[in-house]
Design a protein around this motif. Structure first.
Motif: not given
Length: 318
Positions: A26-47, A112-114
């Motif tokens: 596992l890697s902290g940057s796994f989606y750096g190229s394939s889905c760079p916005s994933v962390l922001d999307i999850v955080k926004s929805n959780v918040r 998935d939309n992003a």
């Protein structure tokens, strides 16, 4: 010059390739190229979800634990019943009050939309959402290691054996030891009970028959949990700050105010009393140990490479 339009792998080369894929880390940057916005999307929805209902944070943190502690962090807990292939873990007694599935669905749709594909697993979404929930409620942050794939199976029988709120300390230590955790890590992970609620049916016996609970606290709690009836009535695990992640949970245990029998067992004259005392006085030490234990929890039997799949719908296999 010869141009190769394709590459033919020898059987031995293919074996080495498959081994390298299956042993992926596992890697902290796994989606750096394939889905760079994933962390922001999850955080926004959780918040957004927690701003509407503080309980959502505890729901997501609990889901992470209930997923990883069964057959690994593989989103098997999200699978709906689909006999004979899927005997849903949702039907297991410890998961009867599990909540947050609709929020995970919403986050998955947004991701998935992003990043069409899909490319982000449901299991990684659970792991990110759990971290963001703790942070949003005032707790520590940590780097979520990513790259998990989702299971194509579920294990309802194993889900029946999640640590019990009625367990004594030796049983709890064994439950966690069987998953590779030390007693100290068990105490640290139990700090998640500084948020969330429990149903009366899970703590009634502790109130009326427990021997390690402050009498005044027990009498106060009984008002919402009669000796007969009211099984579904709920109470905050931490009375002092039920929607704020912190070390008040341990302070309550030292004062013999633990709502669940299993929680109060952590401070009952046993081998982990000193750890509880330390956490009750030193929130920074607790936060560090909790974050490290959550990272370790996320490393239990994860799937990578060619194992499992990336589900399009978190509730069913592709």
């Amino acid at each position: 010059m010869v141009t190769l339009s394709y590459l033919v792998l020898t059987p031995l080369a293919l074996i080495f390739l498959l081994l390298s894929i299956s042993d992926a880390q596992l890697s902290g940057s796994f989606y750096g190229s394939s889905c760079p916005s994933v962390l922001d999307i999850v955080k926004s929805n959780v918040r957004s979800a927690i701003s509407r209902d503080k309980r959502q944070g505890a729901f997501l943190a609990r889901m992470y634990f209930h997923d990883c502690f069964v057959q690994g962090c593989d989103a098997s807990v999200l699978l709906d019943d689909n006999p004979p292939s899927i005997d849903s873990e949702k039907k297991a007694r410890p998961n009867g009050s599990l909540r947050g599935f609709e929020l995970i669905d919403k986050i998955k749709d947004s991701v998935d939309n992003a990043c069409p594909g899909p490319v982000v697993s449901c299991s990684d979404i659970i792991a990110i959402a759990a971290r963001d929930s703790i942070v949003e409620l005032g707790g520590p942050s940590w780097t979520v290691l990513l790259g998990r794939r989702d299971a194509r199976t579920a294990d309802r029988n194993a889900a029946e054996n999640l640590p019990s709120p009625f367990a004594d300390l030796p049983e709890l230590i064994k439950n966690f030891s069987d998953k590779g955790f030390t007693a100290k890590e068990m105490v640290a992970l139990s700090g998640a009970h500084s948020i969330g609620m429990a149903r009366c049916v899970l703590f009634r016996d502790h109130l009326y028959n427990g021997t390690n609970l402050d009498v005044l606290v027990a009498n106060e709690r009984k008002s919402n949990c009669p000796s007969n009836g009211g099984d579904e009535n709920v109470a905050s695990l931490d009375q002092q700050s039920p929607n704020r992640f912190g070390n008040n949970f341990y302070q309550a245990l030292v004062q013999r105010r633990g709502l669940l029998h299993s929680d109060q067992q952590l401070f009952s004259g046993g081998s982990v009393d000193d750890i509880v005392t330390t956490y009750s006085k030193d929130v920074d030490t607790f936060y560090t140990d909790f974050a490290n234990a959550m990272i370790k929890l996320g490393n239990i039997n994860f799937l990578t490479g060619i194992s499992g799949e990336i589900r399009k719908n978190c509730r069913k296999i592709n």
